[in-house]
Structure formats: structure tokens, C-alpha cells
Design an enzyme around this catalytic site. Structure first.
Site, PDB file in Angstrom:
ATOM      1  N   HIS A 135      29.983  44.093  37.915  1.00 61.63           N
ATOM      2  CA  HIS A 135      30.889  45.142  37.446  1.00 61.63           C
ATOM      3  C   HIS A 135      30.203  46.337  36.768  1.00 61.63           C
ATOM      4  O   HIS A 135      30.528  47.486  37.048  1.00 61.63           O
ATOM      5  CB  HIS A 135      31.896  44.522  36.473  1.00 61.63           C
ATOM      6  N   SER A 159      36.871  50.488  37.899  1.00 64.51           N
ATOM      7  CA  SER A 159      37.648  49.432  37.277  1.00 64.51           C
ATOM      8  C   SER A 159      39.101  49.862  37.044  1.00 64.51           C
ATOM      9  O   SER A 159      39.797  50.204  38.003  1.00 64.51           O
ATOM     10  CB  SER A 159      36.939  49.026  35.981  1.00 64.51           C
ATOM     11  N   ASP A 169      30.417  40.618  41.327  1.00 63.71           N
ATOM     12  CA  ASP A 169      31.350  41.185  40.360  1.00 63.71           C
ATOM     13  C   ASP A 169      32.405  40.149  39.990  1.00 63.71           C
ATOM     14  O   ASP A 169      33.212  39.740  40.818  1.00 63.71           O
ATOM     15  CB  ASP A 169      32.001  42.422  40.974  1.00 63.71           C
TER      16      ASP A 169
END
Ligand SMILES: *[C@@H]1O[C@H](CO)[C@@H](O)[C@H](O)[C@H]1NC(C)=O
Ligand SMILES: *[C@@H]1O[C@H](CO)[C@@H](O)[C@H](O)[C@H]1NC(C)=O
Ligand SMILES: *[C@@H]1O[C@H](CO)[C@@H](O)[C@H](O)[C@H]1NC(C)=O
Ligand SMILES: *[C@@H]1O[C@H](CO)[C@@H](O)[C@H](O)[C@H]1NC(C)=O
Ligand SMILES: *[C@@H]1O[C@H](CO)[C@@H](O)[C@H](O)[C@H]1NC(C)=O
Ligand SMILES: *[C@@H]1O[C@H](CO)[C@@H](O)[C@H](O)[C@H]1NC(C)=O
Length: 419
Positions: free
Chosen positions: A394, A191, A361
Site C-alpha cells: 500500500h 487509497s 497490498d
């Protein structure tokens, strides 16, 4: 409308973390009633035990060392090293390859240790004979010291991910590089940890000291994470912009943020019980006990300025330094009226990169990843590995029970190919 879009990221991140924290409180009280019998304790809850090594690593039979790194702008970060595998596995390997693992926004290094040792990335890599290092971003629970500033001051929170690029990551990488006998480092980011890496590489920062980079849930462009919820939250957040701006520390568990989010849920009738999945995407494979641990140890603070910077990326679709929103203010900082861009096409074509992204995601949307990949058109073919996992969202990349089989085995063999 453009401005509205710009608030999505901050609003979304906010929603998920804040409300998730709330749900946790509810769950916590029900747990008192129902007992803890199904609760796996991979992490030590004893609040007088301090440091990531003590809470998350040593209790599982691994050696762990605590270090402090001071950045040029004065932040004192805690970082940890797992020098060998469980029960000394791999301690006979003479030259160990260093791996540095960098978490994302609003969490800290604890996020990598929520599953058991066979399922979490740092311990898997340690057992495979790597010298593993865990970094913790400024402002998170173990990295709140500074040479001169107190973390309760506004100045302490005066940074965005630009400073992570210019000051923080270079200091961490220098330190690990020196400690491991000036060996080139294999990097893993998730991320925001991918955005900081990509932005750095585009400026030629870090590339001389890294051997390779693994980017999980890469984020660089954020224009496509548009959900109905995001728009609603964004609209509400706009009205609150001034209040939030004054809140230099962005504490997702703090009263102002929590109250703001409760208001949104009440006004819109959005089912705030499922926010974690509406924001991160429908994670396929999270263990509920790992999720509980996540709620206990995360979310962590970041700076409001950092979230605004991310929000600007959502709005413009172009990766730039922090935009001071006024030509004169930008000129004062940059000697130009618009913020300088990070041109990802400048990432060296021969840097070995492995990227893994998921079909579900919500933060690292497939369209945005494809936009990112446009910059890798001329990357040396044998230096770029791409992995797409259809049902991953995610959080799966750090917490899924099958992440070892699907992702980490590939990560390990990617690193071993660089020997
Ligand atoms: C918590 O840790 C401290 C320091 O190691 C120890 O003295 C104490 O007994 C621990 N408390 C519990 C409940 O385990
Ligand atoms: C280290 O020890 C393990 C088991 O004791 C063995 O399988 C491995 O080959 C050894 N590695 C080296 C580099 O000596
Ligand atoms: C915040 O940092 C910028 C430079 O990055 C500086 O120009 C500004 O004066 C700082 N503001 C505060 C309140 O410290
Ligand atoms: C790393 O080593 C170099 C050369 O000895 C030194 O100049 C530098 O300050 C060291 N950096 C860190 C972070 O220890
Ligand atoms: C980014 O760099 C590439 C290759 O050097 C160049 O073609 C492109 O025009 C640059 N983009 C911007 C927006 O400056
Ligand atoms: C991941 O590992 C699987 C199984 O070994 C292999 O088939 C696949 O090509 C690997 N993918 C990447 C991107 O390395």
C-alpha cells in the site's frame, strides 16, 4: 461473525497508525541519543512554519501557492498549487494541464512529499510541465477550519466519505477547474482517494470536469483483507464500540485510541513492532528517512463515522452510503430502509482511467481489485490501463524510492496521452 468482519478495516487502520506513532516516539528518543546525522531533511520541522507549501515545497526550490476552498457544508480546506517545475522548468509551456492529487485516509497532502523531488509525484509532475494541485481532506492538520463549527465539537466530525463524494471533492474540483481557466483536470487518488473518485464517477459526479483519473492502490471492495491480527483487533474493538462511537474525532495519536491499541498488543502477544507492514502489506521499497518523516507528520485525524463507514464496506462487500444500522434511521435519511448503493457499473465507459495495484497490498487485496475490475468489463478498451506490480504494497505507491521508475513515469505518459 459478520459484524466482527466489519470492524477489520477500522481496527487494522487503527493498529498500524497508532502503534506506528508509538514506535516513532521510541525512535525519536533514541535519535536524541544517536544524533540526526543520517537524517535527510526534505521537510521543515520548524513548528512555527505553517502550511504545506512552507513545510514541504518551497524549501526544495519550487514555487507554491496556498488556497482555501469552502465546501457547501462549511468546511474550509487548504489546498496547494505548484504552478511550475523547479527553477521555473516548464514555465514556458503556454497551456498547462492541471493535475489534482488526493491522498488517502488518516494522512494528508504531506504524505506525497516524503521523498526527494526526483522521487515524489507532485514534483515530478511539476517538472514535467503540469500545473499541480494538492488537496487536504477535512479534519487533517491544515484543513480544520469551518464556517461555523469548531473542530472540537461533535458536529464538526459528523461526516463519512459520503460527504467527501457529495460536498468535498466537487468543491475542490470546481475550484481547480476555475483557477486553471476551466480546463479539464487530470486526477490522481491513492487509497480512500480512489474510493471517493469511483463512488463519485458512479453517480456522474466530477466526470464532466475531469479529463482522466489515475487510481493508485484502488479500494472499493475490502472484504478480503483478513489477517489474523485483524480478527483479533476486531474482536477487541467490538467491546469498545460504544466508547469509540462517542469519540467523534478519530485521532490516531490521541490517548483513548492509543490505550486501546496498547491493550490489544499486551493481550494477544502480537508483535506490534511490525504492524506497519502487517497492515499495509510488506512494502518493498521504503526509505527509512521517508518512514521517519511519515511518523512525524502523519497519521492525521479522520472522523470515527468515516472509519465505521469503511468498516461497513468490509462487512457487506457492497458499496453503499453510510448504514445507520436501523431501518427507521436509514429511512429517515434516505427514504428507504437500506442505504442506497453506489453502482460502479455506472461509471462512464469512456472515462480514461489508469489503475496501478500491488501484489503485496494488504488493504487493496488483489481479489478485491479483481472484484472491482468486474465493473470495468464493458469499459472502452483503449480507455483503461492496468498495471500490476508484484512486490508493491500500500505505501509503496506514495513512498517507494523506485515509484518514479515503476509507476509515476507511466502516470506521466498516461496524462500526456490525453492531451
Ligand atoms: C522558525 O520559523 C520562524 C518563522 O519563520 C523563525 O522566526 C524562527 O527563527 C525559526 N526557528 C528556527 C529554529 O529555525
Ligand atoms: C521550454 O523550455 C525548454 C528548455 O528551456 C525547452 O526544452 C522546451 O522545448 C520549451 N517548451 C516550449 C513549449 O517552448
Ligand atoms: C449528523 O448528520 C446527519 C445528516 O447527515 C443528521 O441527520 C444528524 O442529525 C447529525 N447529527 C449531529 C449530532 O449533528
Ligand atoms: C467557478 O466559476 C463559475 C462560473 O463563473 C461560478 O459560478 C462558480 O461559483 C465558480 N466556482 C468556484 C469554486 O470558484
Ligand atoms: C448495476 O448496474 C448494472 C448496469 O447498469 C446493472 O446490470 C446491475 O444490476 C446494477 N447492480 C445493482 C446491484 O443494482
Ligand atoms: C508502463 O511503462 C512501461 C515502460 O515504458 C511499459 O512497458 C508498460 O506497458 C507501461 N504500463 C502501462 C500500464 O501503461
Amino acid at each position: 461473525m459478520a459484524l466482527l468482519g466489519s470492524m477489520n478495516f477500522a481496527a487494522l487502520t487503527l493498529c498500524v497508525l497508532v502503534l506506528a506513532a508509538h514506535n516513532y516516539q521510541a525512535q525519536a528518543s533514541s535519535r536524541v541519543i544517536f544524533g540526526k546525522k543520517n537524517f535527510k531533511s526534505f521537510v521543515n520541522y520548524n513548528s512555527s512554519v505553517n502550511g504545506l507549501c512552507a513545510t514541504s515545497v518551497i524549501i526544495r526550490g519550487y514555487k507554491c501557492q496556498e488556497f482555501e476552498v469552502t465546501t457547501p457544508d462549511g468546511y474550509i480546506l487548504s489546498i496547494q498549487r505548484i504552478p511550475e517545475g523547479r527553477y521555473g522548468v516548464g514555465s514556458n509551456v503556454t497551456k498547462k494541464e492541471p493535475v489534482l492529487i488526493q491522498h488517502g485516509v488518516l494522512v494528508d497532502g504531506t504524505t506525497w512529499f516524503l521523498n526527494n523531488p526526483e522521487q515524489n509525484l507532485p514534483m515530478i509532475l511539476a517538472d514535467e510541465g503540469f500545473d499541480v494541485w494538492i488537496s487536504n481532506t477535512r479534519g487533517t492538520q491544515y484543513s480544520r477550519k469551518h464556517t461555523t463549527l469548531d473542530s472540537s465539537s461533535q458536529e464538526y466530525w459528523n461526516w463519512s466519505w459520503d460527504e467527501l463524494v457529495t460536498d468535498e471533492m466537487p468543491a475542490i474540483v470546481d475550484f481547480v477547474y476555475n483557477q486553471s481557466g476551466q480546463q479539464k483536470i487530470n486526477y490522481v487518488g491513492h487509497s480512500l482517494g480512489t474510493l471517493v473518485a469511483l463512488a463519485s464517477f458512479s453517480k456522474g459526479i466530477l466526470v464532466d470536469q475531469l479529463k482522466s483519473a489515475v487510481l493508485l492502490s484502488p479500494i472499493a471492495y475490502l472484504s478480503h483483507m483478513t489477517t489474523e491480527l485483524g480478527v483479533v483487533a476486531a474482536k477487541s474493538m467490538l467491546g469498545e464500540t460504544l466508547t469509540l462511537m462517542h469519540m467523534a474525532e478519530f485521532d490516531p495519536k490521541g490517548v483513548p485510541v492509543v490505550d486501546f491499541m496498547k491493550g490489544i498488543c499486551a493481550q494477544t502477544g502480537i508483535d506490534c513492532n511490525h504492524l506497519f507492514s502487517s497492515i499495509t502489506g510488506e512494502n518493498c521499497c521504503l526509505d527509512t528517512s521517508a518512514f521517519d518523516l511519515f511518523m512525524n507528520f502523519e497519521p492525521q485525524s479522520s472522523s470515527t463515522k468515516n472509519l465505521f463507514h469503511l468498516a461497513q464496506t468490509v462487512r457487506s462487500g457492497v458499496l453503499t452510503k453510510f448504514d445507520y444500522e436501523r431501518p427507521d434511521a436509514n429511512f429517515k435519511h434516505y427514504r428507504q430502509v437500506t442505504p442506497p448503493i453506489y453502482n460502479l457499473s455506472n461509471i462512464p465507459n469512456n472515462l480514461p482511467i489508469f489503475m496501478s495495484y500491488g501484489g503485496r497490498d494488504a488493504l487493496s487485496d488483489v481479489i478485491d481489485v479483481n472484484n472491482l475490475l468486474e465493473h470495468f468489463k464493458y469499459h472502452d478498451e483503449d480507455k483503461l490501463s492496468l498495471q500490476f506490480i508484484d512486490n508493491y504494497a500500500h505505501a509503496d505507491f506514495i513512498m517507494a524510492v523506485n515509484a518514479n521508475d515503476l509507476v509515476y513515469k507511466n502516470v506521466t505518459s498516461f496524462f500526456k496521452r490525453q492531451f
